[in-house]
Design an enzyme around this catalytic site. Structure first.
Site, PDB file in Angstrom:
ATOM      1  CD  GLU A 164      -2.882  -1.228   0.407  1.00 11.83           C
ATOM      2  OE1 GLU A 164      -2.735  -0.709  -0.119  1.00 11.83           O
ATOM      3  OE2 GLU A 164      -3.364  -2.252   0.169  1.00 11.83           O
ATOM      4  CG  HIS A 211      -4.351   0.047   5.639  1.00 13.69           C
ATOM      5  ND1 HIS A 211      -5.990   0.561   5.851  1.00 13.69           N
ATOM      6  CD2 HIS A 211      -4.274  -1.486   5.216  1.00 13.69           C
ATOM      7  CE1 HIS A 211      -5.999  -0.461   4.979  1.00 13.69           C
ATOM      8  NE2 HIS A 211      -5.283  -2.035   5.232  1.00 13.69           N
ATOM      9  CD  GLU A 237     -12.867   9.921  23.494  1.00 13.98           C
ATOM     10  OE1 GLU A 237     -13.502   8.974  23.293  1.00 13.98           O
ATOM     11  OE2 GLU A 237     -12.159   9.916  23.011  1.00 13.98           O
TER      12      GLU A 237
HETATM   13  O1  2HA Z   1      -1.199  -5.542   4.384  1.00 16.18           O
HETATM   14  O2  2HA Z   1      -3.643  -4.490   4.246  1.00 16.18           O
HETATM   15  O3  2HA Z   1      -4.204  -3.842   2.731  1.00 16.18           O
HETATM   16  C1  2HA Z   1      -1.746  -5.414   3.999  1.00 16.18           C
HETATM   17  C2  2HA Z   1      -2.673  -5.182   3.882  1.00 16.18           C
HETATM   18  C3  2HA Z   1      -3.499  -4.904   2.694  1.00 16.18           C
HETATM   19 ZN    ZN Z   2      -5.902  -3.865   4.538  1.00 20.26          ZN
END
Ligand code: 2HA
Ligand code: ZN
Length: 272
Positions: free
Chosen positions: A116, A139, A169
C-alpha cells in the site's frame, strides 16, 4: 553513531504495531504504517549516504523527494515487528527522481515496503498540503468498523453522523468526519489516488469492506483517531440491533464542538 534500536521512532513503530496487533486490528499481514522522519534525527542513527538498495516506487513521489520514512514491510506481520524490526520495517528516503526509494536500513530478508506504499505516500502528499506537521499515515482492519461497513449505509455524511452519535468525544476527535471510499482493489495506484483525494478533506478514510486509513501529526494522535472511530463503531455494533431509547442529539454535538472550538462538518448534522 547511535544504535538504531534505541531510536525513539523505532520504539514507537514497535510499540504501536504490537498494540494494534493485540487490539485485533492487524491479523496476519494486515495493516501498514508509514512515518515521516526528521532528517537530523535519522542521521543520529544511520549513515544517510550508505544506500543498501534502490526500490522502484511505481509512481511519482517527487513531492516527497529527499524525505525519510520508516515503513512496515510487505507481507510482514504486525505480530512480529516488536521482536524483529530489522526484517519487518525499513527506513528509506525518496530519491530525487521520485520514482525510487533508497533503502537505508531494514527489510533484512530482501523485502520491500508495504504493497500500500502508493496510498501511503500519496496520502502524505495530500495531508502535508493541508497540515505541514502531518507525519503519520496508518492503515488497519479494526473489527467493529469493518463489521459496521456491512450493515450501515456507506454515505459519508450518514456514516460520520452515526459515529458522532456513539461517543460524546467523537465530534471533538474527528470534527472533519470520516471519508468513505467504495470497495476498490487494494495495493494499486488507483486506490492510492482515491485515498489521497479523500485525505484532502478527511483525516480518516474508510476503505469499504476492507479497513481504514488515518493520518496525523504524531503516532499517538493517529492511533487515538482510529481508536476513537473504532470505539464508536463498537458501540454501534453493540446497540444497532436493540431498541434505541437515547442518543446524543445534534444540538448537543454543536455544544461540544463550540466548547472545544473545533471546526466541524456542519453539513453532516441535522440529517433527519
Ligand atoms: O498490507 O492491509 O491493504 C496488507 C493490507 C493491504
Ligand atoms: Zn488492508
Amino acid at each position: 553513531m547511535k544504535d538504531i534500536m534505541t531510536a525513539p521512532f523505532l520504539t514507537e513503530m514497535r510499540k504501536t504495531t504490537a498494540n494494534m496487533y493485540r487490539l485485533g486490528w492487524d491479523e496476519r499481514n494486515g495493516g501498514n504504517i508509514s512515518y515521516l522522519l526528521d532528517e537530523a534525527e535519522v542521521k543520529e542513527y544511520l549513515d544517510t549516504k550508505a544506500v543498501i538498495r534502490r526500490i522502484p516506487t511505481g509512481f511519482d513521489a517527487a513531492p516527497l523527494a529527499g524525505k525519510y520514512f520508516i515503513v512496515t514491510g510487505t507481507g510482514k506481520y504486525f505480530k512480529n515487528v516488536y521482536d524483529d524490526p530489522e526484517t519487518n520495517l525499513g527506513v528509506l528516503r525518496i530519491a530525487e527522481d521520485g520514482t525510487t526509494a533508497e533503502l537505508l536500513w531494514g527489510y533484512k530478508d530482501g523485502g520491500r515496503f508495504t504493497s500500500e506504499f502508493p496510498a501511503h505516500m500519496m496520502s502524505h502528499i495530500a495531508r502535508l498540503k493541508k497540515d505541514p506537521a502531518n507525519r503519520v499515515v496508518m492503515h488497519c482492519h479494526p473489527t467493529n468498523l469493518l463489521a459496521m461497513n456491512y450493515v450501515h449505509e456507506l454515505d459519508e455524511a450518514k456514516f460520520t453522523h452515526t459515529l458522532w452519535e456513539m461517543c460524546t468525544e467523537c465530534i471533538v476527535v474527528f470534527p472533519d468526519g470520516v471519508g468513505v471510499l467504495p470497495w476498490m482493489l487494494c495495493g494499486t495506484n488507483e486506490i492510492g489516488v482515491a485515498t489521497a483525494k479523500k485525505m484532502e478533506e478527511f483525516r480518516v478514510v474508510v476503505w469499504a469492506l476492507h479497513g481504514v486509513y488515518g493520518a496525523g501529526k504524531t503516532m499517538d494522535e493517529t492511533f487515538g483517531l482510529i481508536e476513537t472511530v473504532e470505539k464508536a463503531a463498537q458501540i454501534f455494533m453493540l446497540t444497532s440491533h436493540l431498541p434505541r431509547l437515547n442518543t446524543i442529539k445534534d444540538e448537543d454535538m454543536v455544544k461540544l464542538a463550540e466548547l472545544f472550538k473545533v471546526d466541524y462538518r456542519k453539513d453532516f448534522l441535522n440529517l433527519k
